[in-house]
Each structure stands twice: as C-alpha cells, then as structure tokens.
Design a protein around this motif. Sequence first.
Motif, PDB file in Angstrom:
ATOM      1  N   HIS A 178      36.460  43.477  45.977  1.00 55.27           N
ATOM      2  CA  HIS A 178      37.434  43.032  46.977  1.00 55.27           C
ATOM      3  C   HIS A 178      38.779  42.762  46.319  1.00 55.27           C
ATOM      4  N   ILE A 179      39.820  43.448  46.811  1.00 59.16           N
ATOM      5  CA  ILE A 179      41.146  43.335  46.210  1.00 59.16           C
ATOM      6  C   ILE A 179      42.193  43.088  47.297  1.00 59.16           C
ATOM      7  N   VAL A 180      43.376  42.670  46.852  1.00 50.73           N
ATOM      8  CA  VAL A 180      44.537  42.552  47.719  1.00 50.73           C
ATOM      9  C   VAL A 180      45.694  43.245  47.015  1.00 50.73           C
ATOM     10  N   LEU A 181      46.413  44.078  47.754  1.00 52.11           N
ATOM     11  CA  LEU A 181      47.637  44.694  47.258  1.00 52.11           C
ATOM     12  C   LEU A 181      48.812  44.049  47.981  1.00 52.11           C
ATOM     13  N   GLY A 182      49.819  43.635  47.236  1.00 54.70           N
ATOM     14  CA  GLY A 182      51.051  43.108  47.803  1.00 54.70           C
ATOM     15  C   GLY A 182      52.097  44.198  47.754  1.00 54.70           C
ATOM     16  N   VAL A 183      52.579  44.612  48.912  1.00 52.73           N
ATOM     17  CA  VAL A 183      53.455  45.779  49.014  1.00 52.73           C
ATOM     18  C   VAL A 183      54.746  45.411  49.733  1.00 52.73           C
ATOM     19  N   THR A 184      55.860  45.891  49.190  1.00 53.43           N
ATOM     20  CA  THR A 184      57.148  45.803  49.860  1.00 53.43           C
ATOM     21  C   THR A 184      57.533  47.208  50.288  1.00 53.43           C
TER      22      THR A 184
END
Length: 149
Positions: A70-76
Amino acid sequence: MAKVEERIHDELVDSLQGEKIVTLVTKDAETNEPELSIISWLVAHPGGKTIKFAVGHNADSATNIQENPHIVLGVTGAESCYSIKGKATVSDIIEKTMKLRVITVEVESVKDVIFYGGKITSETTYEKTYDPKLAEKLDSEIYSLLNEA
C-alpha cells in the motif's frame, strides 16, 4: 470534504508522462513508520488506473513495497495537488545501463488535496546534474520499460 475518484482524470494522466517530481510514501519495512521518497521516472497509463515508475534495484522503497504494497503518491499537476493511493508490485531486477526495478501501481483512489481556494500556477522543475548523454540513455531505456503495457 474533497471528492475521491477511482481513477486519475485525463488531464492529470497527460501531465504524468515523465520528468515530474512526485513524492512516494511507503511504510518502512523495519520500523513500520512512514517513509518519504522522491521519484521522477514515472508514467501514468491511459484510463488512469495504472502508474508505473522506476527506482534503483536496491531502493528502500522497493523493499518497503515488497513488505507492504500500500502506497501513496503525492502529485502536483493539472493546477492542483493530488493524493493517489494504490497497491504496488515490484518487478525483478532489470539490468540495463543501471540495475533497476519497475513498480506498477494499481490506482485505488485519487483525491484532490489542495487547500480551499488554492490553485497551482507553476510546478517544480529540476535538472539532472550528471552526464547529459548518460541521462538521455537512461531516460530512453527506462521510459521504454514504463510504457510497456
């Protein structure tokens, strides 16, 4: 409360075609604490349900994902900031100009997380500080792998 989507919208998919600074949050395999990494070799696939990115063959993030997918990507991108949650898998070691692994993320949720009234008007840029010919060779090899279906 921000609306949660099940896929990445098309405008954001278009902006996630490489050369992008993205944060990756995994759970440290030893301490169970969150661990933050920065990645840039990343491609979102059409349909917005899959993202692939590359890391070095012995990256802590790959080890962490093998232990807990389980991961989270922070994207702009697309004038906002997004939290993309998903379940990731790690490839075997791939030997090209450098040894690497491809991480494939099956997107589970996408949430616009910019603060109320906020809009991104310029994005972070960076430059590679190593040999330009090597950078071009690595990019070509890695994006070829990331764009495979």
